[in-house]
Design a protein around this motif. Sequence first.
Motif, PDB file in Angstrom:
ATOM      1  N   THR A   1      40.753  32.506  49.355  1.00 11.53           N
ATOM      2  CA  THR A   1      41.826  32.958  48.483  1.00 11.53           C
ATOM      3  C   THR A   1      42.521  31.783  47.810  1.00 11.53           C
ATOM      4  O   THR A   1      42.725  31.796  46.593  1.00 11.53           O
ATOM      5  CB  THR A   1      42.841  33.798  49.289  1.00 11.53           C
ATOM      6  OG1 THR A   1      42.157  34.911  49.861  1.00 11.53           O
ATOM      7  CG2 THR A   1      43.966  34.289  48.412  1.00 11.53           C
ATOM      8  N   LEU A   2      42.882  30.776  48.568  1.00 11.89           N
ATOM      9  CA  LEU A   2      43.575  29.616  47.999  1.00 11.89           C
ATOM     10  C   LEU A   2      42.718  28.908  46.956  1.00 11.89           C
ATOM     11  O   LEU A   2      43.205  28.529  45.883  1.00 11.89           O
ATOM     12  CB  LEU A   2      43.984  28.640  49.103  1.00 11.89           C
ATOM     13  CG  LEU A   2      45.075  29.136  50.048  1.00 11.89           C
ATOM     14  CD1 LEU A   2      45.277  28.148  51.192  1.00 11.89           C
ATOM     15  CD2 LEU A   2      46.374  29.357  49.293  1.00 11.89           C
TER      16      LEU A   2
ATOM     17  N   ASN B   1      49.778  36.587  37.656  1.00  6.89           N
ATOM     18  CA  ASN B   1      48.738  37.589  37.912  1.00  6.89           C
ATOM     19  C   ASN B   1      47.635  37.094  38.834  1.00  6.89           C
ATOM     20  O   ASN B   1      46.788  37.876  39.255  1.00  6.89           O
ATOM     21  CB  ASN B   1      48.090  38.037  36.597  1.00  6.89           C
ATOM     22  CG  ASN B   1      49.051  38.795  35.731  1.00  6.89           C
ATOM     23  OD1 ASN B   1      49.977  39.426  36.214  1.00  6.89           O
ATOM     24  ND2 ASN B   1      48.850  38.721  34.428  1.00  6.89           N
ATOM     25  N   VAL B   2      47.629  35.813  39.132  1.00  3.99           N
ATOM     26  CA  VAL B   2      46.522  35.208  39.872  1.00  3.99           C
ATOM     27  C   VAL B   2      46.290  35.856  41.231  1.00  3.99           C
ATOM     28  O   VAL B   2      45.155  36.157  41.586  1.00  3.99           O
ATOM     29  CB  VAL B   2      46.729  33.685  39.991  1.00  3.99           C
ATOM     30  CG1 VAL B   2      45.822  33.077  41.033  1.00  3.99           C
ATOM     31  CG2 VAL B   2      46.509  33.026  38.643  1.00  3.99           C
ATOM     32  N   LYS B   3      47.337  36.100  41.997  1.00  2.83           N
ATOM     33  CA  LYS B   3      47.165  36.693  43.329  1.00  2.83           C
ATOM     34  C   LYS B   3      46.482  38.054  43.246  1.00  2.83           C
ATOM     35  O   LYS B   3      45.609  38.370  44.046  1.00  2.83           O
ATOM     36  CB  LYS B   3      48.502  36.806  44.046  1.00  2.83           C
ATOM     37  CG  LYS B   3      49.047  35.485  44.519  1.00  2.83           C
ATOM     38  CD  LYS B   3      50.223  35.692  45.439  1.00  2.83           C
ATOM     39  CE  LYS B   3      50.815  34.387  45.888  1.00  2.83           C
ATOM     40  NZ  LYS B   3      49.962  33.569  46.706  1.00  2.83           N
ATOM     41  N   TYR B   4      46.875  38.864  42.264  1.00  2.93           N
ATOM     42  CA  TYR B   4      46.286  40.192  42.098  1.00  2.93           C
ATOM     43  C   TYR B   4      44.823  40.096  41.671  1.00  2.93           C
ATOM     44  O   TYR B   4      43.968  40.815  42.176  1.00  2.93           O
ATOM     45  CB  TYR B   4      47.064  41.002  41.065  1.00  2.93           C
ATOM     46  CG  TYR B   4      48.524  41.140  41.405  1.00  2.93           C
ATOM     47  CD1 TYR B   4      48.940  41.909  42.507  1.00  2.93           C
ATOM     48  CD2 TYR B   4      49.492  40.488  40.659  1.00  2.93           C
ATOM     49  CE1 TYR B   4      50.278  42.018  42.832  1.00  2.93           C
ATOM     50  CE2 TYR B   4      50.842  40.603  40.979  1.00  2.93           C
ATOM     51  CZ  TYR B   4      51.224  41.368  42.063  1.00  2.93           C
ATOM     52  OH  TYR B   4      52.550  41.475  42.389  1.00  2.93           O
TER      53      TYR B   4
ATOM     54  N   GLU C   1      42.476  31.050  43.821  1.00  2.20           N
ATOM     55  CA  GLU C   1      43.746  31.040  43.089  1.00  2.20           C
ATOM     56  C   GLU C   1      43.876  29.776  42.249  1.00  2.20           C
ATOM     57  O   GLU C   1      44.297  29.829  41.087  1.00  2.20           O
ATOM     58  CB  GLU C   1      44.931  31.182  44.046  1.00  2.20           C
ATOM     59  CG  GLU C   1      45.081  32.579  44.596  1.00  2.20           C
ATOM     60  CD  GLU C   1      46.178  32.706  45.637  1.00  2.20           C
ATOM     61  OE1 GLU C   1      46.825  31.689  45.993  1.00  2.20           O
ATOM     62  OE2 GLU C   1      46.387  33.837  46.115  1.00  2.20           O
ATOM     63  N   ARG C   2      43.522  28.654  42.804  1.00  6.05           N
ATOM     64  CA  ARG C   2      43.568  27.390  42.052  1.00  6.05           C
ATOM     65  C   ARG C   2      42.613  27.448  40.858  1.00  6.05           C
ATOM     66  O   ARG C   2      42.956  27.017  39.749  1.00  6.05           O
ATOM     67  CB  ARG C   2      43.198  26.210  42.941  1.00  6.05           C
ATOM     68  CG  ARG C   2      44.293  25.810  43.877  1.00  6.05           C
ATOM     69  CD  ARG C   2      44.087  24.437  44.497  1.00  6.05           C
ATOM     70  NE  ARG C   2      42.703  24.041  44.667  1.00  6.05           N
ATOM     71  CZ  ARG C   2      42.107  23.787  45.815  1.00  6.05           C
ATOM     72  NH1 ARG C   2      42.764  23.867  46.944  1.00  6.05           N
ATOM     73  NH2 ARG C   2      40.839  23.420  45.859  1.00  6.05           N
TER      74      ARG C   2
ATOM     75  N   VAL D   1      42.719  37.578  42.124  1.00  7.98           N
ATOM     76  CA  VAL D   1      41.892  37.041  43.206  1.00  7.98           C
ATOM     77  C   VAL D   1      41.643  38.100  44.278  1.00  7.98           C
ATOM     78  O   VAL D   1      40.507  38.285  44.726  1.00  7.98           O
ATOM     79  CB  VAL D   1      42.528  35.772  43.816  1.00  7.98           C
ATOM     80  CG1 VAL D   1      41.847  35.380  45.119  1.00  7.98           C
ATOM     81  CG2 VAL D   1      42.456  34.629  42.811  1.00  7.98           C
ATOM     82  N   ALA D   2      42.673  38.807  44.682  1.00 11.32           N
ATOM     83  CA  ALA D   2      42.506  39.849  45.705  1.00 11.32           C
ATOM     84  C   ALA D   2      41.527  40.918  45.231  1.00 11.32           C
ATOM     85  O   ALA D   2      40.625  41.328  45.966  1.00 11.32           O
ATOM     86  CB  ALA D   2      43.855  40.466  46.055  1.00 11.32           C
TER      87      ALA D   2
ATOM     88  N   LYS E   1      43.885  29.790  38.011  1.00  6.63           N
ATOM     89  CA  LYS E   1      44.903  29.122  37.188  1.00  6.63           C
ATOM     90  C   LYS E   1      44.263  28.104  36.264  1.00  6.63           C
ATOM     91  O   LYS E   1      44.637  27.994  35.099  1.00  6.63           O
ATOM     92  CB  LYS E   1      45.935  28.436  38.081  1.00  6.63           C
ATOM     93  CG  LYS E   1      46.831  29.401  38.819  1.00  6.63           C
ATOM     94  CD  LYS E   1      47.736  28.663  39.783  1.00  6.63           C
ATOM     95  CE  LYS E   1      48.457  29.624  40.697  1.00  6.63           C
ATOM     96  NZ  LYS E   1      49.199  28.920  41.755  1.00  6.63           N
TER      97      LYS E   1
ATOM     98  N   GLU F   1      41.605  32.924  54.175  1.00  5.78           N
ATOM     99  CA  GLU F   1      42.674  32.314  53.388  1.00  5.78           C
ATOM    100  C   GLU F   1      42.167  31.141  52.542  1.00  5.78           C
ATOM    101  O   GLU F   1      42.644  30.917  51.435  1.00  5.78           O
ATOM    102  CB  GLU F   1      43.805  31.852  54.301  1.00  5.78           C
ATOM    103  CG  GLU F   1      45.035  31.352  53.583  1.00  5.78           C
ATOM    104  CD  GLU F   1      45.756  32.418  52.768  1.00  5.78           C
ATOM    105  OE1 GLU F   1      46.500  32.032  51.845  1.00  5.78           O
ATOM    106  OE2 GLU F   1      45.601  33.613  53.044  1.00  5.78           O
TER     107      GLU F   1
END
Length: 87
Positions: A41-42, A57-60, A45-46, A62-63, A49, A38
């Motif tokens: 991922t966090l 779209n960031v979560k997609y 994501e930062r 990054v994953a 952005k 996690e």
Amino acid sequence: MQNYLNYPLEPTTTYNERLESMYTLAKLISEDETISGEQQTLWLERMAKAIGFTPGNVKYIVAKSLAVIEKGVDQEIYKEEIRNINK
């Protein structure tokens, strides 16, 4: 670069530049044994952005980035995978 915290984050103006930066960031974070799961991922994501990806779209991105980088692909394949994320 040995420490992702020292990576120079520069604003990008094109989508291709964002992809190149994200590739580098994802590789750095995936190779760092002090951060995992996690936290990776966090942090990504930062950074996504910050370099200009749309927050929705960031979560997609990054994953997908972490999954693709785990396969050991080069930058060109990575960019193609991310460009085709919704196809």
